[in-house]
Design a protein around this motif. Structure first.
Motif, PDB file in Angstrom:
ATOM      1  N   ALA A 121       0.819  -1.217   0.000  1.00 46.89           N
ATOM      2  CA  ALA A 121       0.000   0.000   0.000  1.00 46.89           C
ATOM      3  C   ALA A 121       0.850   1.263   0.000  1.00 46.89           C
ATOM      4  O   ALA A 121       0.390   2.321  -0.456  1.00 46.89           O
ATOM      5  N   THR A 122       2.077   1.201   0.511  1.00 47.45           N
ATOM      6  CA  THR A 122       2.946   2.375   0.509  1.00 47.45           C
ATOM      7  C   THR A 122       3.480   2.701  -0.874  1.00 47.45           C
ATOM      8  O   THR A 122       3.980   3.816  -1.096  1.00 47.45           O
ATOM      9  N   GLY A 123       3.425   1.755  -1.788  1.00 44.34           N
ATOM     10  CA  GLY A 123       4.004   1.955  -3.106  1.00 44.34           C
ATOM     11  C   GLY A 123       5.487   1.667  -3.174  1.00 44.34           C
ATOM     12  O   GLY A 123       6.087   1.717  -4.256  1.00 44.34           O
ATOM     13  N   GLN A 124       6.124   1.359  -2.020  1.00 42.47           N
ATOM     14  CA  GLN A 124       7.546   1.038  -2.036  1.00 42.47           C
ATOM     15  C   GLN A 124       7.772  -0.309  -2.716  1.00 42.47           C
ATOM     16  O   GLN A 124       6.992  -1.242  -2.525  1.00 42.47           O
ATOM     17  N   PRO A 125       8.867  -0.450  -3.446  1.00 44.85           N
ATOM     18  CA  PRO A 125       9.240  -1.784  -3.906  1.00 44.85           C
ATOM     19  C   PRO A 125       9.778  -2.609  -2.746  1.00 44.85           C
ATOM     20  O   PRO A 125      10.273  -2.052  -1.755  1.00 44.85           O
ATOM     21  N   LEU A 126       9.664  -3.910  -2.842  1.00 42.42           N
ATOM     22  CA  LEU A 126      10.321  -4.786  -1.879  1.00 42.42           C
ATOM     23  C   LEU A 126      11.809  -4.776  -2.177  1.00 42.42           C
ATOM     24  O   LEU A 126      12.226  -5.052  -3.305  1.00 42.42           O
ATOM     25  N   LEU A 127      12.613  -4.431  -1.191  1.00 41.44           N
ATOM     26  CA  LEU A 127      14.055  -4.294  -1.350  1.00 41.44           C
ATOM     27  C   LEU A 127      14.781  -5.426  -0.633  1.00 41.44           C
ATOM     28  O   LEU A 127      14.326  -5.879   0.427  1.00 41.44           O
ATOM     29  N   ALA A 146      13.919 -11.205   1.138  1.00 44.45           N
ATOM     30  CA  ALA A 146      13.493 -10.477  -0.054  1.00 44.45           C
ATOM     31  C   ALA A 146      14.183 -10.969  -1.314  1.00 44.45           C
ATOM     32  O   ALA A 146      13.655 -10.799  -2.421  1.00 44.45           O
ATOM     33  N   THR A 147      15.362 -11.590  -1.186  1.00 49.47           N
ATOM     34  CA  THR A 147      16.076 -12.032  -2.386  1.00 49.47           C
ATOM     35  C   THR A 147      15.381 -13.210  -3.061  1.00 49.47           C
ATOM     36  O   THR A 147      15.714 -13.536  -4.207  1.00 49.47           O
ATOM     37  N   GLN A 183      10.510  -7.344   7.620  1.00 47.73           N
ATOM     38  CA  GLN A 183      11.887  -6.910   7.838  1.00 47.73           C
ATOM     39  C   GLN A 183      12.138  -5.546   7.201  1.00 47.73           C
ATOM     40  O   GLN A 183      12.864  -4.712   7.768  1.00 47.73           O
ATOM     41  N   GLN A 184      11.537  -5.297   6.041  1.00 44.81           N
ATOM     42  CA  GLN A 184      11.720  -3.989   5.411  1.00 44.81           C
ATOM     43  C   GLN A 184      11.028  -2.893   6.213  1.00 44.81           C
ATOM     44  O   GLN A 184      11.592  -1.803   6.401  1.00 44.81           O
ATOM     45  N   TRP A 235      19.923   5.346   7.361  1.00 45.70           N
ATOM     46  CA  TRP A 235      19.944   5.181   5.902  1.00 45.70           C
ATOM     47  C   TRP A 235      20.000   3.695   5.602  1.00 45.70           C
ATOM     48  O   TRP A 235      21.063   3.080   5.715  1.00 45.70           O
ATOM     49  N   PRO A 236      18.891   3.086   5.222  1.00 45.19           N
ATOM     50  CA  PRO A 236      18.892   1.639   5.000  1.00 45.19           C
ATOM     51  C   PRO A 236      19.829   1.229   3.868  1.00 45.19           C
ATOM     52  O   PRO A 236      20.048   1.979   2.911  1.00 45.19           O
ATOM     53  N   SER A 237      20.377   0.047   3.985  1.00 44.15           N
ATOM     54  CA  SER A 237      21.186  -0.529   2.912  1.00 44.15           C
ATOM     55  C   SER A 237      20.536  -1.817   2.450  1.00 44.15           C
ATOM     56  O   SER A 237      19.722  -2.415   3.172  1.00 44.15           O
ATOM     57  N   TRP A 238      20.867  -2.235   1.237  1.00 41.36           N
ATOM     58  CA  TRP A 238      20.357  -3.505   0.733  1.00 41.36           C
ATOM     59  C   TRP A 238      21.316  -4.039  -0.312  1.00 41.36           C
ATOM     60  O   TRP A 238      22.164  -3.315  -0.843  1.00 41.36           O
ATOM     61  N   SER A 239      21.168  -5.331  -0.609  1.00 38.60           N
ATOM     62  CA  SER A 239      22.064  -5.982  -1.557  1.00 38.60           C
ATOM     63  C   SER A 239      21.850  -5.437  -2.964  1.00 38.60           C
ATOM     64  O   SER A 239      20.706  -5.240  -3.382  1.00 38.60           O
TER      65      SER A 239
END
Length: 231
Positions: free
Chosen positions: A105-111, A117-118, A184-185, A194-198
């Protein structure tokens, strides 16, 4: 009672035990091995309440071919149309898990902020936005199947999720991991900073290393053991 009904009952209870319960809504299905339709839980019962007697065999036209008493789920077209469009798929899960619904609903992609998430990204998890209402018709079911495409998961925005697999254990494990990844996201974002992701190449490597069919089967057996050992 058909042995497939027992599998649907176990899958339903596993989903409930892992954050997918929504009162009496949500359902998992498996393709009938004889090609007669889909085995799916009956309506008006929670996932945690499903026994083999509370599972129906539903044909593509919505008629109940076999199974115990009770109302047929109205959203059966999600299952019948996805299975019709995807010969590689043997099972479908549709639930309303809170973190996945919230994130979509937020419109964010799953990161890929986590291993979870991978399993799904990259590329982005596809989104169905034609309606947030129930999927009650063959036409809407076909549109859900089209937006799912060849992927293992779909966000029904403001509604829920669809996950698929070659078998029901895989579809269930996929649903459980998707909800965990969304949680988790949301936890990562809520912590500030500042979140990080692969990056994409690392995320794809992690998918290959973590989510083999053998590992997914082991996760399913773990979830079933946890269900059986629960008080």
């Amino acid at each position: 009672m058909h042995e497939t009904a027992s599998l649907v009952a176990t899958a339903s209870r596993v989903l409930a035990a892992n954050g997918h319960g929504d009162l009496v809504w949500g359902h998992a299905s498996v393709r009938d091995p004889d090609g007669r339709g889909v085995w799916i839980k009956t309506a008006e019962w929670g996932l945690e309440e499903i026994t083999p007697e509370r599972v129906h065999l539903v044909a593509g036209d919505g008629s109940v071919v076999e199974g115990g008493p009770g109302a047929r789920h109205s959203e059966y077209p999600i299952h019948t149309e996805v299975l019709a469009a995807r010969p590689d798929v043997g099972a479908v899960v549709h639930t309303h898990p809170p973190y996945a619904v919230a994130l979509a609903a937020t419109g964010q992609p799953l990161l890929p902020v986590s291993h979870g998430a991978t399993m799904f990204t990259p590329p982005d998890v596809p989104r169905f936005t034609d309606t947030a209402d129930l999927i009650l018709t063959e036409e809407l079911g076909k549109r859900v199947a089209a937006d799912l495409g060849d992927r293992n998961a779909l966000f029904l925005v403001n509604h829920g999720i669809v996950t698929v697999g070659p078998d029901l254990p895989t579809a269930v494990v996929t649903a459980v991991i998707l909800e965990r990844a969304c949680a988790q996201q949301i936890l990562t974002r809520s912590a500030g900073g500042w979140p990080s992701w692969s990056p994409p190449d690392e995320a794809l490597a992690k998918r290959e290393h973590i989510y083999s069919p053998t590992a997914i089967a082991a996760v399913w057996e773990h979830l079933v053991r946890a269900l059986e050992e629960a008080p």
